[in-house]
Scaffold this motif. Structure first.
Motif, short mmCIF file in Angstrom:
data_model
loop_
_atom_site.label_atom_id
_atom_site.label_comp_id
_atom_site.label_asym_id
_atom_site.label_seq_id
_atom_site.Cartn_x
_atom_site.Cartn_y
_atom_site.Cartn_z
N ARG A 36 1.81 -7.59 8.80
CA ARG A 36 2.26 -8.98 8.72
C ARG A 36 3.78 -9.03 8.72
NH1 ARG A 36 0.36 -10.81 3.86
NH2 ARG A 36 2.40 -10.83 2.93
N ARG A 39 5.29 -8.70 12.12
CA ARG A 39 5.19 -9.94 12.90
C ARG A 39 6.15 -11.01 12.39
NH1 ARG A 39 -0.21 -9.09 11.96
NH2 ARG A 39 -0.27 -10.89 10.60
N GLN A 40 6.26 -11.15 11.07
CA GLN A 40 6.99 -12.27 10.49
C GLN A 40 8.36 -11.90 9.93
OE1 GLN A 40 4.43 -13.97 7.52
NE2 GLN A 40 2.79 -14.40 8.98
#
Length: 179
Positions: A36, A39-40
């Protein structure tokens, strides 16, 4: 009814299972958190660190209530280890990732060593202090009080770290730092 040696064997096995569960869930938690974050960006690190520390404190509380009380079976402590492992995996991976995102490439080896030494020193101090407290306690009520003190202190450390985790600066994938 368990004989004393069978009870010790059972408790030893449960503690071993708990430790494996703690480490296993720590790794299992860290993997999706890491994906995560890729991605972020590290924008998730502050919340993950804080949430992980609170979950770790809940795990410590479950272990304490199980081992210090007599109402729950000792196996429930394994669930506490699992909860703690989940929280530790979330908090440790997030804080380490944030640390490395703020470290230059040429200093990353030094930072890795510093993190490893801090982790080892923290573990050694906690184990040494806990052992000294338990060793200094007599039996019965003194030992029970010593165990309460150890669990209270470890839970307090986890909760004290929550506001410290609020200081984590986070960066979006573009590299822009957000406060």
């Amino acid at each position: 009814m368990f004989t004393p040696s069978l009870r010790l064997l059972t408790v030893g096995l449960l503690v071993s299972v708990g430790i494996v569960a703690f480490d296993g869930l720590g790794v299992t938690t860290a993997m999706p958190q890491s994906r995560r974050e890729m991605r972020q960006g590290t924008v998730t690190c502050r919340a993950d660190s804080m949430m992980g520390l609170v979950i770790l404190a809940v795990g410590i509380a479950v272990i304490a209530v199980t081992l210090l009380g007599e109402a729950l079976p000792v196996g429930v402590a394994v669930v506490g280890w699992m909860i703690g492992g989940f929280g530790m995996g979330l908090a440790y991976n997030a804080s380490t990732a944030e640390t490395f995102s703020e470290t230059s490439e040429d200093a990353s080896g030094q930072m890795s060593g510093t993190i490893q030494m801090a982790q080892t020193l923290g573990t050694a101090l906690a184990a040494g202090i806990g052992t000294a407290v338990i060793g200094g306690a007599g039996g019965g009520d003194e030992l029970h009080t010593a165990m309460i003190a150890i669990f209270a202190l470890t839970g307090a450390f986890a909760l004290i770290a929550v506001p410290l985790a609020m200081r984590v600066r986070t960066a979006a994938p573009s590299g822009a730092v957000k406060e």
